[in-house]
Scaffold this active site. Structure first.
Site, PDB file in Angstrom:
ATOM      1  N   ASP A 208       3.591   9.849  -6.777  1.00  0.00           N
ATOM      2  CA  ASP A 208       3.470   9.066  -5.555  1.00  0.00           C
ATOM      3  C   ASP A 208       4.480   7.935  -5.500  1.00  0.00           C
ATOM      4  O   ASP A 208       4.738   7.386  -4.429  1.00  0.00           O
ATOM      5  CB  ASP A 208       2.041   8.516  -5.450  1.00  0.00           C
ATOM      6  CG  ASP A 208       1.764   7.903  -4.083  1.00  0.00           C
ATOM      7  OD1 ASP A 208       2.035   8.579  -3.079  1.00  0.00           O
ATOM      8  OD2 ASP A 208       1.296   6.748  -4.027  1.00  0.00           O
ATOM      9  N   LEU A 289      -1.011   4.978   3.240  1.00  0.00           N
ATOM     10  CA  LEU A 289      -0.007   4.719   4.269  1.00  0.00           C
ATOM     11  C   LEU A 289       1.418   4.752   3.725  1.00  0.00           C
ATOM     12  O   LEU A 289       2.357   4.501   4.470  1.00  0.00           O
ATOM     13  CB  LEU A 289      -0.265   3.343   4.916  1.00  0.00           C
ATOM     14  CG  LEU A 289      -1.595   3.202   5.670  1.00  0.00           C
ATOM     15  CD1 LEU A 289      -1.775   1.768   6.163  1.00  0.00           C
ATOM     16  CD2 LEU A 289      -1.641   4.160   6.854  1.00  0.00           C
ATOM     17  N   ARG A 290       1.551   5.055   2.434  1.00  0.00           N
ATOM     18  CA  ARG A 290       2.898   5.078   1.864  1.00  0.00           C
ATOM     19  C   ARG A 290       3.746   6.179   2.507  1.00  0.00           C
ATOM     20  O   ARG A 290       4.962   6.045   2.622  1.00  0.00           O
ATOM     21  CB  ARG A 290       2.825   5.261   0.350  1.00  0.00           C
ATOM     22  CG  ARG A 290       4.167   5.063  -0.342  1.00  0.00           C
ATOM     23  CD  ARG A 290       4.025   5.040  -1.854  1.00  0.00           C
ATOM     24  NE  ARG A 290       3.507   3.756  -2.306  1.00  0.00           N
ATOM     25  CZ  ARG A 290       2.512   3.604  -3.150  1.00  0.00           C
ATOM     26  NH1 ARG A 290       1.897   4.665  -3.635  1.00  0.00           N
ATOM     27  NH2 ARG A 290       2.109   2.418  -3.528  1.00  0.00           N
ATOM     28  N   GLY A 291       3.099   7.259   2.931  1.00  0.00           N
ATOM     29  CA  GLY A 291       3.837   8.347   3.570  1.00  0.00           C
ATOM     30  C   GLY A 291       4.508   7.894   4.859  1.00  0.00           C
ATOM     31  O   GLY A 291       5.697   8.171   5.079  1.00  0.00           O
TER      32      GLY A 291
END
Length: 351
Positions: A208, A289-291
């Site tokens: 990730d 919300l990193r995507g």
């Protein structure tokens, strides 16, 4: 001394200049891998690149070529963490030189089996024994600051080193507490990892942390393979004739990177693009919300590289697979790869 017995002087052989890495522009195919590396060169905050694929597909070659392609950085001479100004040099480094020099962007290898002390730094044993002083010997993370940290076979990295890298990647700072030393220094770098999926999966926590992920495969057509052979053979056997044209191509690419960096702050992002980011990530079921944030950053870098004034849906589509494919949950009922799932969802959500 008779003339015939006088010692004869022989000229020392001149040492040949070291070879430059294989040019980035000369790499055949592997467009997704090259695109991902260029995007992180434009905006390092994207968060690094993970390259998975078969052996012998140019993964390591691309990283070595990237080192020669990247623009130089300005740093204080003698600073072990490449600080751009004297006041930013850590106190323990005792840097007194004020001269600012230009140096290549650091690209540091992190080998398998590396010890923790080699990564984070440790007590300078020689100085402790000879002078009786406690001094810090910086490690690989110090050298990689403001540059790239490359890990080949990243999926085989030992767990405690993975945990260490996660902590540093999260904070942007390396903290060392040992042997009576308490040391801190900046450690902001772009993480580039490569590996073969047949040799094991990557821990989800580290996976990730990579902003972009691409898969590379061996070329499937004869023409592409022949071109790979021709260029590599020319590099190995006719280096002086091979390099000039490709070095010129690399120089032009470097100028595009610098222009994109300069244009990035003024780039416009329409509200519709933000809506597209969120809609796509919800449809794919990506965690957190990193995507969205990575997708937006990558799309902005892509737009800047193309010279666009604002981000468009086309830029999102161009980077969606590499920004999101490694963030999807595995679906045992779907035999398609994650990249295919992203492409399929793009057609549905962003027609």
């Amino acid at each position: 001394m008779p003339a015939d017995t006088a010692p004869k002087l022989h000229a020392l052989p001149t040492r040949a200049a070291p070879r430059q890495p294989f040019p980035f522009s000369a790499i055949v195919g592997q467009e997704a891998m090259k695109q991902a590396m260029l995007l992180t060169a434009i905006d390092p905050a994207i968060g690094g690149v993970l390259v998975f694929g078969d052996r012998g597909t140019g993964k390591s070659t691309a990283v070595r070529a990237l080192a020669a392609l990247l623009p130089e950085i300005e740093a204080v001479e003698g600073c072990p963490v490449n600080s751009p100004r004297l006041e930013l040099c850590p106190d323990w480094a005792q840097v007194t030189q004020t001269q600012i020099i230009r140096k290549p962007t650091p690209v540091v290898d992190l080998p398998l089996g590396v010890t923790e002390d080699r990564v984070v730094g440790a007590l300078d044993i020689e100085r402790a024994l000879t002078r009786g002083e406690k001094a810090f010997e910086p490690g690989l993370l110090a050298r990689a600051n403001r540059g790239y940290l490359y890990i080949d076979e990243v999926n085989l990295l030992e767990d405690h080193i993975v945990d260490l890298l996660l902590d540093v990647a999260q904070s942007g700072e390396n903290v060392v507490e040992r042997e009576g030393l308490s040391i801190r220094h900046p450690a902001r770098f772009v993480l580039v990892g490569s590996g073969n999926p047949e040799e094991g999966d990557l821990r989800p926590q580290l996976l990730d942390r990579f902003g972009l992920s691409v898969e590379v495969t061996s070329p499937g057509d004869v023409e592409t393979r022949v071109e790979v052979i021709l260029r590599r053979d020319a590099y190995d056997t006719a280096y002086e004739a091979f390099m000039p044209d490709w070095q010129a191509a690399d120089a032009a690419l470097r100028e595009r990177i610098l222009a994109a960096r300069a244009a990035l702050p003024a780039l416009k992002t329409p509200a519709t693009v933000l809506h597209d980011c969120a809609s796509l990530c919800i449809a794919l079921g990506s965690d957190g919300l990193r995507g969205e944030l990575t997708l937006l950053r990558a799309a902005r870098a892509q737009a800047a590289f193309e010279g666009a004034a604002s981000v468009s849906r086309a830029h999102l589509k161009a980077v969606a697979a590499m920004a999101l494919s490694h963030r999807l949950r595995r679906d045992p009922l779907d035999e398609a790869g994650s990249g295919a799932r992203v492409a399929r969802m793009l057609d549905d959500v962003l027609p």
